[in-house]
Design an enzyme around this catalytic site. Structure first.
Site, short mmCIF file in Angstrom:
data_model
loop_
_atom_site.label_atom_id
_atom_site.label_comp_id
_atom_site.label_asym_id
_atom_site.label_seq_id
_atom_site.Cartn_x
_atom_site.Cartn_y
_atom_site.Cartn_z
N LEU A 62 1.54 -1.23 0.23
CA LEU A 62 -0.06 -0.69 0.04
C LEU A 62 0.71 1.17 -0.01
CD1 LEU A 62 -2.73 -0.99 3.09
CD2 LEU A 62 -3.46 -0.81 -0.06
N ASP A 63 0.09 2.30 -0.48
CA ASP A 63 0.78 3.39 -0.60
C ASP A 63 1.00 3.55 0.72
OD1 ASP A 63 1.29 3.89 -3.35
OD2 ASP A 63 -0.95 5.47 -3.33
N CYS A 64 2.49 4.35 1.25
CA CYS A 64 2.74 5.57 2.60
C CYS A 64 1.22 5.78 3.26
CB CYS A 64 4.18 5.63 2.32
SG CYS A 64 4.70 6.43 4.35
N ARG A 163 -5.67 7.32 -6.41
CA ARG A 163 -5.25 8.99 -6.67
C ARG A 163 -5.13 9.67 -8.06
NH1 ARG A 163 -0.18 7.88 -2.78
NH2 ARG A 163 0.00 10.47 -3.10
#
Length: 216
Positions: A62-64, A163
């Site tokens: 997962l993205d930070c 996003r």
């Protein structure tokens, strides 16, 4: 290339489920999934889990800035099985997001290819020429003053897909440090949460679903 200051949250591990084959955790926003390439970015969910559960193996990321459900394997066979669940798109995910503005209509699909915006890495962009196919379904959960709560269903797994797709509709995810600007940026975190993950269990073959409550 964009730079960011890494200040990982000092919070206890949140384990959703564990057995001899898998480990499912609720990743906090602001914590890397895996160690970063540069100095000072060794702290991550994978490292923290390995301390508590030696032999933990990575399956996906997962993205930070994204929070929510992440699954890890506890042996090589499980890692291989789960890797195929993601690669063959057998796994299903849902996310909850808060986006800027009043998203209309009440549901829809974004089918736009995504590629790397090389001069501005790690930024991604809609790229009709060199991008890879990317598809996201969305359903509005509610609208409030100047924002919309939406459930997102990624049918592909491109980097920053949700996003970039929300941005392409003119409704960036609130608090996004890479894609939001102005009032949409003035939030304490990225308002994106991996709510559920469904896939086949590597031991039993059963269809299982894991969920983490949305923190915003």
């Amino acid at each position: 290339m964009m730079e960011f200051t890494y200040t990982p949250p000092d919070v206890p591990l949140r384990i959703i489920y564990e057995d001899r084959a898998i480990l499912v955790a609720d990743k906090p926003s602001g914590l890397l999934s895996v160690p970063g390439k540069t100095e000072g970015r060794a702290d991550c969910l994978e490292t923290r889990l390995r301390r508590a559960y030696p032999g933990t193996l990575l399956v996906h990321r997962l993205d930070c800035d994204t929070s929510g459900v992440m699954i890890f394997a506890r042996n090589k066979a499980a890692q291989g099985f789960l890797g195929q669940e993601f690669e063959k798109r057998r796994s299903k995910k849902t996310y909850v997001a808060r986006v800027f503005g009043a998203l209309q209509p009440d549901s829809g699909q974004v089918d736009l290819p995504i590629g790397v915006d090389w001069p501005n890495r790690p930024r991604q962009m809609i790229d009709a020429v060199n991008g890879r196919a990317a598809v996201t379904d969305w359903v509005v959960l509610g609208r409030d003053a100047g924002e919309t709560r939406v459930r997102l269903f990624p049918l592909t797994g491109r980097s920053h897909q949700l996003r970039v797709h929300m941005l392409s509709l003119g409704h960036p995810i609130l608090g996004d440090p890479i894609y939001a600007t102005g009032a949409a940026l003035a939030y304490p975190r990225l308002m994106l949460h991996a709510e559920t993950l469904s896939l086949h269990h590597p031991d039993s073959g059963e269809w299982v679903t894991f969920s983490a409550p949305c923190p915003f």
